[in-house]
Write an enzyme that holds these catalytic residues in place. Sequence first.
Site, mmCIF file in Angstrom:
data_model
loop_
_atom_site.group_PDB
_atom_site.id
_atom_site.type_symbol
_atom_site.label_atom_id
_atom_site.label_comp_id
_atom_site.label_asym_id
_atom_site.label_seq_id
_atom_site.Cartn_x
_atom_site.Cartn_y
_atom_site.Cartn_z
ATOM 1 C CG ASP A 44 -2.008 1.003 1.199
ATOM 2 O OD1 ASP A 44 -1.720 2.192 0.908
ATOM 3 O OD2 ASP A 44 -3.163 0.639 1.452
ATOM 4 C CB ILE A 45 1.393 4.118 -2.312
ATOM 5 C CG1 ILE A 45 -0.024 4.591 -2.621
ATOM 6 C CG2 ILE A 45 1.941 3.198 -3.400
ATOM 7 C CD1 ILE A 45 -0.113 5.495 -3.842
ATOM 8 C CG HIS A 102 -15.110 3.465 6.107
ATOM 9 N ND1 HIS A 102 -15.186 4.804 6.371
ATOM 10 C CD2 HIS A 102 -15.861 2.843 7.043
ATOM 11 C CE1 HIS A 102 -15.943 4.998 7.435
ATOM 12 N NE2 HIS A 102 -16.377 3.821 7.864
ATOM 13 C CD GLN A 103 -15.013 -0.589 -2.777
ATOM 14 O OE1 GLN A 103 -16.204 -0.768 -2.563
ATOM 15 N NE2 GLN A 103 -14.373 -1.208 -3.746
ATOM 16 C CG HIS A 109 -8.732 -2.825 -2.302
ATOM 17 N ND1 HIS A 109 -9.789 -2.127 -2.868
ATOM 18 C CD2 HIS A 109 -8.334 -2.096 -1.238
ATOM 19 C CE1 HIS A 109 -10.006 -1.027 -2.183
ATOM 20 N NE2 HIS A 109 -9.146 -0.985 -1.178
ATOM 21 C CG PHE A 110 -9.310 -9.120 0.284
ATOM 22 C CD1 PHE A 110 -10.125 -9.702 1.240
ATOM 23 C CD2 PHE A 110 -9.698 -9.169 -1.048
ATOM 24 C CE1 PHE A 110 -11.310 -10.322 0.871
ATOM 25 C CE2 PHE A 110 -10.883 -9.790 -1.426
ATOM 26 C CZ PHE A 110 -11.697 -10.370 -0.465
#
Length: 147
Positions: A44-45, A102-103, A109-110
Amino acid sequence: MSSHLSDECFFCKITKEELSESECAGEIPSFKILETDLNYAFLDIGPVAEGHTLIIPKYHSERMDQVPDEYLAEILPLAKKIATALGILDYNVLQNNGKIAHQHVFHVHFHVIPKPNEQEGLIISWPRVEQPKNVLTAVQQKITQKL
């Protein structure tokens, strides 16, 4: 792109061909952790803890219930491999469906999120409300009738 990916999707673009072992590029580079024929995992960035990793199906869907089962069947074993490789005891596996859930990126994605201490990792509040048995029974019947 393949017919099950979207040319406009941020995450679909990440699954394009490799540039090098540590960085992947198509239109959008990523830091690949692992890849299979069906799924892709990368750092994750904007991590909430070191090692925070995303696992995405190589199938464009906004919601988990739209993803074919063969993609989903591989996700938890991949999450387990990533958690094991991170060497962490405490972690969360998180998946959100829809804006109010909250997507933020609308490709399923997980998250595998390390929880090294109370300050790092996922921080949530769970507003638990006890329900009477008759309410739970009614909800159970409502769900099981549709399965």
